[in-house]
Design an enzyme around this catalytic site. Structure first.
Site, PDB file in Angstrom:
ATOM      1  N   ASN A 109       1.008  -1.173   0.139  1.00  0.00           N
ATOM      2  CA  ASN A 109      -0.005   0.084   0.131  1.00  0.00           C
ATOM      3  C   ASN A 109       0.746   1.178   0.086  1.00  0.00           C
ATOM      4  OD1 ASN A 109      -2.370   1.675   0.255  1.00  0.00           O
ATOM      5  ND2 ASN A 109      -3.440  -0.290   0.980  1.00  0.00           N
ATOM      6  N   ARG A 110       0.302   2.260   0.390  1.00  0.00           N
ATOM      7  CA  ARG A 110       1.097   3.559   0.173  1.00  0.00           C
ATOM      8  C   ARG A 110       1.497   4.378   1.550  1.00  0.00           C
ATOM      9  NH1 ARG A 110      -3.313   2.784  -3.103  1.00  0.00           N
ATOM     10  NH2 ARG A 110      -3.033   3.452  -5.252  1.00  0.00           N
ATOM     11  N   HIS A 135       3.412   0.299  -2.569  1.00  0.00           N
ATOM     12  CA  HIS A 135       4.205  -1.239  -2.765  1.00  0.00           C
ATOM     13  C   HIS A 135       5.361  -1.617  -2.932  1.00  0.00           C
ATOM     14  CE1 HIS A 135      -0.099  -2.212  -2.962  1.00  0.00           C
ATOM     15  NE2 HIS A 135      -0.313  -2.409  -4.168  1.00  0.00           N
ATOM     16  N   HIS A 208      -1.020 -10.035  -3.551  1.00  0.00           N
ATOM     17  CA  HIS A 208      -1.793  -8.956  -4.455  1.00  0.00           C
ATOM     18  C   HIS A 208      -2.634  -9.870  -5.601  1.00  0.00           C
ATOM     19  CE1 HIS A 208      -3.093  -5.302  -6.324  1.00  0.00           C
ATOM     20  NE2 HIS A 208      -2.478  -4.657  -5.618  1.00  0.00           N
ATOM     21  N   SER A 209      -3.284 -10.953  -5.068  1.00  0.00           N
ATOM     22  CA  SER A 209      -3.979 -11.568  -6.260  1.00  0.00           C
ATOM     23  C   SER A 209      -5.193 -10.949  -6.622  1.00  0.00           C
ATOM     24  CB  SER A 209      -4.326 -12.978  -5.454  1.00  0.00           C
ATOM     25  OG  SER A 209      -3.173 -13.787  -5.744  1.00  0.00           O
ATOM     26  N   ASP A 272     -11.080   1.150  -2.975  1.00  0.00           N
ATOM     27  CA  ASP A 272      -9.684   0.915  -2.872  1.00  0.00           C
ATOM     28  C   ASP A 272      -9.565   1.444  -1.470  1.00  0.00           C
ATOM     29  OD1 ASP A 272      -7.126   0.239  -3.413  1.00  0.00           O
ATOM     30  OD2 ASP A 272      -6.918   1.736  -4.894  1.00  0.00           O
ATOM     31  N   GLN A 308      -7.179  -4.605   2.554  1.00  0.00           N
ATOM     32  CA  GLN A 308      -7.675  -3.629   1.357  1.00  0.00           C
ATOM     33  C   GLN A 308      -8.476  -4.138   0.393  1.00  0.00           C
ATOM     34  OE1 GLN A 308      -6.319  -0.476   1.617  1.00  0.00           O
ATOM     35  NE2 GLN A 308      -6.720   0.150  -0.445  1.00  0.00           N
ATOM     36  N   GLU A 335      -6.425  -7.791   0.109  1.00  0.00           N
ATOM     37  CA  GLU A 335      -4.918  -7.697   0.400  1.00  0.00           C
ATOM     38  C   GLU A 335      -5.198  -7.838   2.110  1.00  0.00           C
ATOM     39  OE1 GLU A 335      -2.745  -4.849  -1.870  1.00  0.00           O
ATOM     40  OE2 GLU A 335      -4.823  -4.773  -2.771  1.00  0.00           O
TER      41      GLU A 335
END
Length: 371
Positions: A109-110, A135, A208-209, A272, A308, A335
């Site tokens: 994530n960020r 990421h 991250h599927s 998101d 997420q 996630e």
């Protein structure tokens, strides 16, 4: 005397045949297969491992990005298909960074503006999502070749992946040793994460599927349940505002099974967002996803505090695999994680790993069918 020699010979032949069959037909060797998937532009070879469970479920994992390439499970008619998005060749993975099935780190994530302060030292990470760090930066864990060690087990084949992230990589402090072990037990895929460091560093590992339990088409009719009473709102750059807001009576409430597309038009840009899970200590149910048409479902269990939910908003039809074209909302992500931007949000659970500590987390993808 002839009879005795004959008996000895037959016993010897029986032992030889048994040993021979054991060496070529052992379940330990049958349920893990290795092949070369391709070669990167750097010249590095990428291997593909296929794990097969006692129920016949298959999972394919490549060493580039430690990524899940396929999860093949049956529907209500016992017809198996791949229920995650991916490519059928290595060059597409290398040239299209959409994180299909990949391991994410150091920080999933960020992180706002790629900046954080730790032990009175200011750090600047590589920014690769506008002004933010996403990421792990330009070369996150999804862009490296992991060292693979297959673990043969007749009941639960496993693949252990290891990577050493050196001090300063993408701006992060400390040498970080990471291992992720995929274990296939029946219809359960376990992901066990571990990491140690020699300097304090932020860490947030995830997978991250992109799931599509129908195997094709949109995920808007998938029914989703998320075990969370709150979520973390974000600003225009998808950085959390710092608030923790109740989902009740909002489009973010998935505490009861709800079609993904039922209220998506009420969420600008689509989903998101990070959910604050109602989980306590240990492994807890975080989410359930069901495709009404195929009957397939997936339960997601985790030890992590956040999830997420991403509704595949940036898929635009430029990626494909065979006849499958990945348009908007043809896959969704769930996630398991810590919260985004936690190094800059002291009210969020800490993501700082200290020397002498071991980061550990577990996520389980549990697949099944409603007949």
């Amino acid at each position: 005397m002839k009879k005795s020699n004959y008996a000895i010979t037959m016993i010897s032949l029986t032992l030889i045949i048994a040993l021979g069959l054991g060496s070529c037909c052992s379940p330990k060797q049958q349920n893990i297969q290795k092949e070369v998937f391709g070669t990167l532009s750097t010249g590095e070879t990428v291997d593909l491992y296929t794990l097969t469970s006692t129920t016949g479920m298959k999972v394919k994992i490549m060493t580039f990005g430690g990524a899940l390439v396929a999860i093949e499970t049956p529907d209500k008619n016992d017809s198996s298909t791949n229920v995650i998005l991916g490519f059928d060749n290595l060059s597409d993975y290398e040239n299209n960074r959409v994180f299909f099935g990949a391991l994410i780190g150091r920080y999933g994530n960020r992180i706002a503006k790629g900046k954080f302060t730790l032990d009175n030292v200011d750090y600047q990470l590589v920014t690769n999502d506008g002004e933010n760090h996403l990421h792990g930066g330009e070369k996150g864990f999804d862009r490296v070749v992991w060292q693979a060690t297959p673990i043969e087990n007749a009941e639960a084949p496993a693949l252990k992946l290891s990577y050493l992230s050196p001090d300063g990589e993408q701006g992060y402090p400390g040498n970080l040793n990471v291992t992720v072990t995929y274990t296939l037990k029946g219809n359960d895929l376990h992901l066990d994460y571990e990491a140690t460091t020699d300097k304090a560093t932020p860490i947030n590992l995830t997978n991250h599927s992109f799931y599509n339990l129908a195997g094709e088409g949109t995920i808007l009719d998938h029914e989703l349940t998320i075990n969370a009473a709150a979520y973390t709102p974000v600003d225009s750059t998808l950085i959390p505002t710092g608030e923790i807001v109740a989902v009740e009576e909002t489009p973010f409430d998935f505490n009861t099974p709800t079609a993904v597309g039922a209220r998506i038009d009420s969420v600008e840009g689509g989903y998101d967002h990070n959910y604050v899970l109602n989980t306590g200590e240990g492994l807890q149910l975080a989410a359930k996803l069901k495709d009404p048409k195929s009957g397939r479902y997936m339960e997601l269990l985790t030890t992590q505090p956040g999830l997420q939910f991403y509704s595949g908003n940036f898929l635009d039809g430029t990626q494909s695999c065979g006849q499958r074209v990945y348009n908007i909302h043809t896959g969704l992500c769930l996630e398991t994680q810590h919260f985004p931007d936690s190094p800059n949000q002291p009210q969020f659970p800490t993501t700082i790993l200290q020397p002498g500590e071991t980061f550990q987390s577990t996520t389980i993808m549990r697949f099944g069918v409603h007949k």
